[in-house]
Design a protein around this motif. Structure first.
Motif, PDB file in Angstrom:
ATOM      1  N   ALA A 184       9.637  37.209  42.930  1.00 35.16           N
ATOM      2  CA  ALA A 184      11.039  36.869  42.730  1.00 35.16           C
ATOM      3  C   ALA A 184      11.933  37.701  43.635  1.00 35.16           C
ATOM      4  CB  ALA A 184      11.421  37.062  41.265  1.00 35.16           C
ATOM      5  N   ALA A 185      11.622  38.980  43.761  1.00 33.11           N
ATOM      6  CA  ALA A 185      12.418  39.860  44.623  1.00 33.11           C
ATOM      7  C   ALA A 185      12.178  39.558  46.094  1.00 33.11           C
ATOM      8  CB  ALA A 185      12.087  41.324  44.330  1.00 33.11           C
ATOM      9  N   LEU A 227      19.049  38.301  29.663  1.00 36.93           N
ATOM     10  CA  LEU A 227      19.042  38.145  31.111  1.00 36.93           C
ATOM     11  C   LEU A 227      17.679  37.600  31.530  1.00 36.93           C
ATOM     12  CD1 LEU A 227      20.763  41.499  32.173  1.00 36.93           C
ATOM     13  CD2 LEU A 227      21.802  39.229  32.064  1.00 36.93           C
ATOM     14  N   PRO A 228      17.594  36.903  32.646  1.00 38.03           N
ATOM     15  CA  PRO A 228      16.305  36.302  33.049  1.00 38.03           C
ATOM     16  C   PRO A 228      15.268  37.337  33.433  1.00 38.03           C
ATOM     17  CG  PRO A 228      17.965  35.993  34.758  1.00 38.03           C
ATOM     18  CD  PRO A 228      18.690  36.536  33.569  1.00 38.03           C
ATOM     19  N   GLY A 261       7.999  38.252  30.847  1.00 37.95           N
ATOM     20  CA  GLY A 261       8.494  38.555  32.184  1.00 37.95           C
ATOM     21  C   GLY A 261       8.968  39.994  32.318  1.00 37.95           C
ATOM     22  N   GLN A 262       9.213  40.367  33.571  1.00 39.50           N
ATOM     23  CA  GLN A 262       9.665  41.717  33.877  1.00 39.50           C
ATOM     24  C   GLN A 262      10.960  41.667  34.683  1.00 39.50           C
ATOM     25  OE1 GLN A 262       5.880  42.975  35.739  1.00 39.50           O
ATOM     26  NE2 GLN A 262       5.643  44.396  34.051  1.00 39.50           N
ATOM     27  N   VAL A 263      11.538  42.823  34.862  1.00 45.72           N
ATOM     28  CA  VAL A 263      12.818  42.923  35.561  1.00 45.72           C
ATOM     29  C   VAL A 263      12.621  42.690  37.057  1.00 45.72           C
ATOM     30  CG1 VAL A 263      14.696  44.483  36.183  1.00 45.72           C
ATOM     31  CG2 VAL A 263      13.776  44.493  33.857  1.00 45.72           C
ATOM     32  N   SER A 264      13.465  41.868  37.629  1.00 50.22           N
ATOM     33  CA  SER A 264      13.464  41.630  39.070  1.00 50.22           C
ATOM     34  C   SER A 264      14.909  41.619  39.562  1.00 50.22           C
ATOM     35  CB  SER A 264      12.768  40.300  39.385  1.00 50.22           C
ATOM     36  OG  SER A 264      12.623  40.138  40.783  1.00 50.22           O
ATOM     37  N   CYS A 265      15.093  41.333  40.850  1.00 48.51           N
ATOM     38  CA  CYS A 265      16.452  41.330  41.413  1.00 48.51           C
ATOM     39  C   CYS A 265      17.365  40.369  40.648  1.00 48.51           C
ATOM     40  CB  CYS A 265      16.407  40.930  42.884  1.00 48.51           C
ATOM     41  SG  CYS A 265      15.477  42.048  43.945  1.00 48.51           S
ATOM     42  N   ALA A 266      16.835  39.154  40.392  1.00 41.47           N
ATOM     43  CA  ALA A 266      17.649  38.118  39.756  1.00 41.47           C
ATOM     44  C   ALA A 266      17.870  38.375  38.275  1.00 41.47           C
ATOM     45  CB  ALA A 266      16.997  36.750  39.972  1.00 41.47           C
ATOM     46  N   THR A 267      17.323  39.448  37.728  1.00 41.79           N
ATOM     47  CA  THR A 267      17.653  39.819  36.352  1.00 41.79           C
ATOM     48  C   THR A 267      19.103  40.277  36.280  1.00 41.79           C
ATOM     49  OG1 THR A 267      15.369  40.466  35.882  1.00 41.79           O
ATOM     50  CG2 THR A 267      17.078  41.362  34.445  1.00 41.79           C
ATOM     51  N   ARG A 300      25.362  39.376  37.073  1.00 39.50           N
ATOM     52  CA  ARG A 300      25.376  38.426  35.956  1.00 39.50           C
ATOM     53  C   ARG A 300      26.348  38.858  34.863  1.00 39.50           C
ATOM     54  NH1 ARG A 300      21.599  34.522  36.317  1.00 39.50           N
ATOM     55  NH2 ARG A 300      19.868  34.871  37.762  1.00 39.50           N
ATOM     56  N   ILE A 301      26.569  40.156  34.752  1.00 38.01           N
ATOM     57  CA  ILE A 301      27.547  40.692  33.809  1.00 38.01           C
ATOM     58  C   ILE A 301      28.452  41.636  34.588  1.00 38.01           C
ATOM     59  CG2 ILE A 301      27.895  42.028  31.704  1.00 38.01           C
ATOM     60  CD1 ILE A 301      25.085  41.306  30.843  1.00 38.01           C
ATOM     61  N   ALA A 302      29.743  41.446  34.483  1.00 40.69           N
ATOM     62  CA  ALA A 302      30.676  42.332  35.187  1.00 40.69           C
ATOM     63  C   ALA A 302      30.579  43.736  34.601  1.00 40.69           C
ATOM     64  CB  ALA A 302      32.097  41.803  35.065  1.00 40.69           C
ATOM     65  N   GLN A 303      30.503  44.729  35.487  1.00 41.07           N
ATOM     66  CA  GLN A 303      30.336  46.102  35.031  1.00 41.07           C
ATOM     67  C   GLN A 303      31.572  46.621  34.297  1.00 41.07           C
ATOM     68  OE1 GLN A 303      27.494  47.510  34.752  1.00 41.07           O
ATOM     69  NE2 GLN A 303      26.947  48.606  36.604  1.00 41.07           N
ATOM     70  N   GLY A 304      32.738  46.412  34.885  1.00 41.64           N
ATOM     71  CA  GLY A 304      33.925  47.008  34.322  1.00 41.64           C
ATOM     72  C   GLY A 304      33.866  48.528  34.423  1.00 41.64           C
TER      73      GLY A 304
END
Length: 813
Positions: free
Chosen positions: A305-306, A363-364, A377-383, A418-422
């Motif tokens: 994915a990355a 998150l994906p 699944g595991q964490v990737s860039c698109a997460t 995917r989520i704004a940090q703020g």
């Protein structure tokens, strides 16, 4: 629904054998009319098969048109009855107007071509279901026949060789196109969430249950656009009909028409040829299993994915200025490491959440093939990143600014997150829930910024301007950055003074010029860079390599061994992550910075009470619990040099200070007493007339200073077969030496009450004797005293502090 299941529900009569293993799995049927090949003289058949009439077979008759049963036409050599001219003789409007099929044949199913190697034409009863012409090429009769599907069949058009329910006829040959993302193709039989009305008006068809099929995007006849598309895909308009959300990339940094218009995809097409979607994606023969990837994929990467991202975001890629760097957020990591379990109900966390705090948003996650896998699944860039959406916040800029969107520099509220940090780093804290406990603590950037505003008002000296700006970055970003970090643990700050990695990170602030100048780590502090002798393998305290990486086997003590910079107090961490000592949350952080003690101060394990933090490494010293040197037993009202009570400091903290100790030697935390030797000064902090141990003041405190003795290391040369009592000797700084002076701790072990019992004390103030009283040795045979005092050694040892033993008897012979 799988392809095979869909086809099995198409109700196509008969059975079909495909090549190889497909023959077992796939069936397409046709009715008996398909096999009608025998010559018939029926007038109905003669409409097309003119030469079948007997009249034309008589020798004496010469036909006006030469009989050529297999003419060579544009699509190749084939039966005359299946030529386009034969069909057009009726479908020109005389019987049925089908002229649209001949209007622009370049957008119809190709004829006159040989099937590609990826196609598999099925057979039935030893006959090819979709015959080719004599040249082995596709022609009109490959798919069409007047003897095919029953005219009364309402679910499939007439003149097809088999029924075409849910594009089953298309998939009979183009089987691999129906295998979805596994074969790099657009998924089928999935319902579209958008755009169905527009597609239907353009001539699209869907399955009976509304799923996407081949004819959703393609028309075999009458299509107005290239590759038989039902709608113009210039600028990816057809793609955007369904993928409306993904169309948000238009104008952003991922819009290659603005960023890199000459960039070509794997098929050699530029933006002008493929549209904004086609630069990265292709509906068929994509290489990225889940992404229909149309670009090259770097080899030898464990995260497929990355890999899609890294094709551009590398040192030689089109996005080389936005590379990930040597230190970047890890990928292919399980959420279980963060205490999160992904289930059908959502993300469940083992961390107790405070009232009013938000549960983690889903998150994906991705498997090793690059496919989405919500469960395992595991964490990737698109997460964290959505490559199609520049910002999740509502756009408020004017049109002029929108057209320059691709020039904007990303921040925590954009950058395809995917989520704004703020300001409170919502994306980071969505997964790192335990780090939410940082809010409201002295490490909370909001509190530090408040302090800086106070500085502006002249209440105290203002730190460097650079630090003031650094605390405008955000809750997590003040110290960490996800990409191109300055070191492990995603370090975002500069290095302060020191030799070890975490030490230099901490002292970037904890120095005279830093933000934490009121908490400067100066003077005498716990040694760093040493390896503990007794730290257990399952200890909660981490050790570190020189680069800051965790190294339990060969690592050394660093600042972060004892301190967790995100959790102010372990008591709150155990009960709830309600952010900080005073319970601040994301909405309220206006509070004064609390003063730390053994209960808090970002310690990984509390140092209060029995001081379990200290005894993780200093196990033997933990025997002081319950003895006369446990000030909870003998000095409940005592305070150390920092003004802390026994409750605030813990049993170790009354005598020892981990930072800014009064004396470097053993990190002494009490005011030294009057004595010549360092060790004697420490003992005299309490054992004096005005001290806590005023009822235990020895008449004579020190050994004569001119006497020098050997340590056991040296004496073993002469007594190598003997068990020597431990007597330590010291230099003038109080450090243990092989040859030095005898002082208090030469004979006394201040942490163990009885040398014959390796256990903690009773918790009562006991009266000592010659077998206890914190003496080091349970016997005095071969004791160092005998080297000078001979047979009087035992007497000297037992009555060392008596005035009588010193005045009436000589000190040496």
């Amino acid at each position: 629904m799988t392809l095979l299941r869909k086809l099995s529900q198409a109700k196509i009569p008969g059975s079909v054998a495909l090549l190889g293993c497909v023959a077992v799995l796939f069936s397409i049927a046709f009715d008996g009319a398909y096999a009608a090949r025998e010559v018939s003289e029926n007038r109905e058949c003669a409409t097309c098969h003119v030469m079948w009439l007997k009249e034309f077979k008589q020798k004496e008759i010469t036909p006006l048109i030469p009989y050529n049963p297999k003419p060579v036409v544009e699509s190749g050599k084939q039966d005359v009855s299946s030529t386009e001219k034969m069909c057009f003789s009726c479908h020109d409007g005389f019987v049925l107007d089908s002229r649209f099929m001949w209007k622009d044949k370049s957008h119809a199913h190709p004829v006159g071509v040989k099937p590609s190697r990826t196609m598999r034409i099925p057979t039935s009863k030893g006959k090819t279901m979709f015959p080719l012409n004599d040249d082995g090429k596709v022609y009109c009769g490959t798919c069409h026949s007047a003897h095919g599907v029953d005219w009364k069949d309402e679910k499939s058009p007439i003149f097809l060789r088999v029924r075409n329910v849910d594009s089953s006829m298309c998939l009979a040959c183009h089987l691999q196109k129906g295998e979805g993302t596994k074969e790099g193709n657009h998924p089928i039989f999935e319902k579209s969430q958008h755009g169905t009305e527009n597609l239907l008006s353009a001539g699209s068809r869907f399955s009976d249950d509304g799923g996407i099929i081949c004819e959703t995007c393609h028309r075999s006849h009458g299509a107005e656009y290239n590759t038989m598309l039902v709608k113009d895909n210039q600028d990816s308009n057809l793609c955007q009909t369904c993928h409306k959300k993904q169309s948000q990339l238009i104008g952003s940094k991922h819009d290659m028409s603005m960023v890199a218009p000459e960039l070509k995809n794997r098929q050699g097409k530029t933006f002008q040829e493929s549209g904004p979607c086609g630069v990265c994606h292709t509906p068929h023969a994509g290489k990225g299993a889940a992404a229909l990837w149309a670009r090259k994929i770097p080899q030898n990467t464990p995260d497929r994915a990355a890999a899609a991202c890294l094709e551009c975001h590398n040192s030689n890629g089109v996005a080389k200025e936005k590379g990930t760097g040597e230190h970047s957020h890890p990928v292919m990591r399980s959420l279980s490491q963060l205490g999160i379990k992904s289930s059908k109900k959502g993300w469940l966390t083992q961390h107790p959440l405070a009232k009013g705090t938000q549960s983690p948003q889903i998150l994906p996650l991705f498997n090793r093939h690059g496919e989405r896998d919500p469960q395992k699944g595991q964490v990737s860039c698109a997460t964290c990143h959505d490559p199609h959406t520049w910002t999740t916040l509502e756009r408020t800029a004017n049109v002029a600014d929108e057209t320059e969107l691709h020039r904007q520099e990303g921040d925590g509220d954009s950058s395809f997150l995917r989520i704004a940090q703020g300001k409170r780093s919502a994306l980071c804290l969505n997964c790192h829930l335990d780090q939410r406990a940082l809010a409201g603590t002295p490490h909370d950037p909001a509190l530090i910024k408040t302090a800086l505003k106070s500085n502006d008002e002249g209440q105290e000296e203002e730190p460097e301007q650079a630090y003031k700006q650094s605390y405008d970055k955000g809750f997590c970003e003040t110290c960490h950055q996800a990409h191109n970090a300055k070191g492990v643990n995603l370090r975002a700050r500069n290095a302060g003074p020191g030799k070890l990695y975490t030490e230099t990170w901490c002292r970037d602030c904890h120095r005279k010029e830093g933000l934490a100048k009121d908490k400067v780590v100066a003077g005498h502090s716990h040694p760093l860079g040493v390896k503990p002798k007794t730290l257990e393998a399952n200890s909660k305290l981490p050790l570190f390599s020189s680069n800051g990486a965790h190294n339990k086997l060969n690592g050394v003590v660093d600042c972060a061994t004892c301190h967790d910079p995100h959790i102010w107090t372990t008591e709150i961490a155990k009960s709830s992550y309600k952010q900080g000592l005073t319970g601040a949350n994301d909405k309220s952080t206006k509070q004064e910075k609390p003063e730390g003690d053994a209960h808090s101060s970002f310690l990984r394990i509390t140092a209060a009470g029995d001081a379990p933090l200290c005894t993780e490494c200093h196990l033997e010293q933990g025997l002081v619990r319950g003895t006369d040197h446990d000030l909870r037993v003998t000095g409940a009202t005592s305070t150390n040099a920092q003004g802390q009570s026994i409750e605030q400091s813990g049993i170790c903290g009354q005598c020892h200070a981990m930072h800014d100790s009064v004396m470097k030697n053993i990190l002494w935390a009490l005011k030294p007493g009057e004595a010549k030797e360092v060790k004697a000064q420490q003992c005299a902090s309490c054992h004096v007339d005005t001290g806590i141990a005023k009822d235990k003041v020895p008449p004579e405190l020190e050994h004569p200073e001119k006497a020098v003795a050997w340590s056991n290391d040296s004496r073993n040369v002469y007594y190598n077969d003997k068990q020597l009592p431990v007597i330590t000797v010291y230099d003038e700084k109080g450090a243990i030496q092989r040859m030095g002076t005898i002082t208090c701790t030469s004979c006394h072990n201040p942490h163990q009450w009885n040398p014959r019992a390796t256990k903690a004390g009773s918790g009562k103030n006991e009266e000592g004797d010659v077998f206890s009283s914190f003496l080091r040795n349970k016997n005095s045979e071969y004791i160092v005293c005998a080297d000078c005092h001979g047979k009087d050694a035992l007497f000297r040892y037992k009555y060392f502090h008596s005035k009588t033993s010193r005045k009436k008897h000589p000190l040496y012979r």
